[in-house]
Design a protein around this motif. Structure first.
Motif, short mmCIF file in Angstrom:
data_model
loop_
_atom_site.label_atom_id
_atom_site.label_comp_id
_atom_site.label_asym_id
_atom_site.label_seq_id
_atom_site.Cartn_x
_atom_site.Cartn_y
_atom_site.Cartn_z
N HIS A 7 -17.07 49.30 -7.21
CA HIS A 7 -16.93 47.85 -7.37
C HIS A 7 -17.91 47.30 -8.40
N LEU A 8 -19.17 47.75 -8.35
CA LEU A 8 -20.14 47.26 -9.32
C LEU A 8 -19.69 47.58 -10.75
N LEU A 9 -19.15 48.76 -10.94
CA LEU A 9 -18.67 49.14 -12.28
C LEU A 9 -17.50 48.26 -12.71
N ARG A 10 -16.59 48.01 -11.79
CA ARG A 10 -15.40 47.25 -12.15
C ARG A 10 -15.69 45.79 -12.47
N THR A 11 -16.77 45.25 -11.91
CA THR A 11 -17.11 43.86 -12.23
C THR A 11 -17.61 43.72 -13.66
N GLY A 12 -18.22 44.78 -14.20
CA GLY A 12 -18.80 44.71 -15.54
C GLY A 12 -20.14 44.01 -15.59
N ARG A 13 -20.66 43.57 -14.45
CA ARG A 13 -21.93 42.84 -14.42
C ARG A 13 -23.13 43.75 -14.27
N TRP A 14 -22.90 44.97 -13.76
CA TRP A 14 -24.00 45.89 -13.51
C TRP A 14 -23.73 47.24 -14.16
#
Length: 300
Positions: free
Chosen positions: A23-30
């Motif tokens: 999920h963190l990767l898919r958001t592009g924020r982290w």
């Protein structure tokens, strides 16, 4: 290099760590540094394809742990009792210390409620108590830690609980009476952890219950009946009977469920709080409707 904050995720190829990392990767924020013992495994290769920095790391090796924490901004820490056994507390403590010494602004620690003291020693839940010991110490130290307590996974219904009966209907057996059983999709952990990280320091020192539904077992059976279109029933069995069943970890599961029945610590307010952090948090019925493929082998 990236200017996105770097989050270390332990157990990144497992259920919890994988949910968080993806999920963190898919958001592009982290940016994500995904720790795994085998970077050549299929889940590790998939994380690398999503953009994770996949790092070979055995948490029992302090040197590997210290090398893995360089430059991190935050971390998600989960440990597996079943592979570590009595070493779990020491391994998790050293990993937490390394994360905090590296300057992490937030450590999200996946823990479980303390069981030995609360049950008067009646229930054997070592997979709870090592985590709970570290949780208590971290909170007492004032470290920038947010604790998450996960409920039983929705995903366990097709994989471990649902069985076809001789008459073609389905049933699951649990030693839980009609007491509410907290549950959640492990896939919803990732969005909730992202929300926790997004709050900055607001939740430091707190425990967030990761729960999507709080129903008596018969209500889960009714939800499965509606979703699958076949009759599903709940069969309550005594605690001692369940402990003797020829199932993997039957004694531990029986003790865990008996603990939630005798010492409930999840309330509707916890469900509402989790849903405030992650508005897309699914009810069991919503999850079952979206997970038909997981039941396909049973419905052939």
């Amino acid at each position: 290099m990236t200017d996105r904050p770097l989050v270390l995720v332990t157990g990144a190829t497992g259920a919890q760590g994988g949910s968080v990392a993806r999920h963190l990767l898919r958001t592009g924020r982290w940016a994500v540094r995904a720790l795994t013992r085998d970077p050549r495994s299929e889940p590790a290769v998939a994380l690398a394809a999503l953009g994770a920095d996949v790092v070979a790391c055995d948490l029992t090796d302090p040197g590997q742990v210290h090398r893995s924490v360089t430059g991190i901004r935050a971390a998600f820490l989960v440990t597996d009792y079943w592979s570590l056994k009595e070493r779990e507390y020491d391994v998790a403590r050293r990993t937490a210390e390394a994360v905090l010494s590296a300057g992490a602004e937030t450590l999200v620690h996946s823990s479980l409620p303390e069981a030995h003291r609360r049950s008067g020693g009646a229930l054997a839940l070592p997979h709870h108590d090592g985590k709970a010991r570290l949780e208590e110490e971290l909170r007492g130290s004032g470290a920038p830690v947010v604790t998450v307590h996960l409920s039983t996974y929705y995903e366990n219904w097709p994989a471990r609980r649902l069985r076809m009966q001789e008459d073609g209907t389905f049933a699951f057996v649990l030693p839980h009476g009609d007491a509410p059983l907290p549950a959640v999709s492990v896939a919803d952990l990732g969005p909730l952890v992202a929300a926790v990280l997004g709050t900055g320091t607001a939740l430091h020192g707190e425990v967030v219950k990761v729960v999507g539904d709080l129903l008596p077992p018969a209500a889960y059976a009714a939800a499965l009946t509606r979703s699958l279109g076949v009759p599903v029933s709940y069969q309550d069995v005594p605690y001692e009977t369940y402990r003797q069943l020829p199932l993997p970890h039957a004694r531990a599961i029986a003790d865990m469920l008996e603990f939630t029945r005798r010492h409930p610590d999840v309330t509707p307010a916890d469900v509402a709080r989790a849903r405030t952090l992650h508005p897309g948090l699914r009810t069991f019925g919503d999850w079952a409707d979206s997970a038909q493929e997981q039941f396909a082998h049973l419905l052939r």
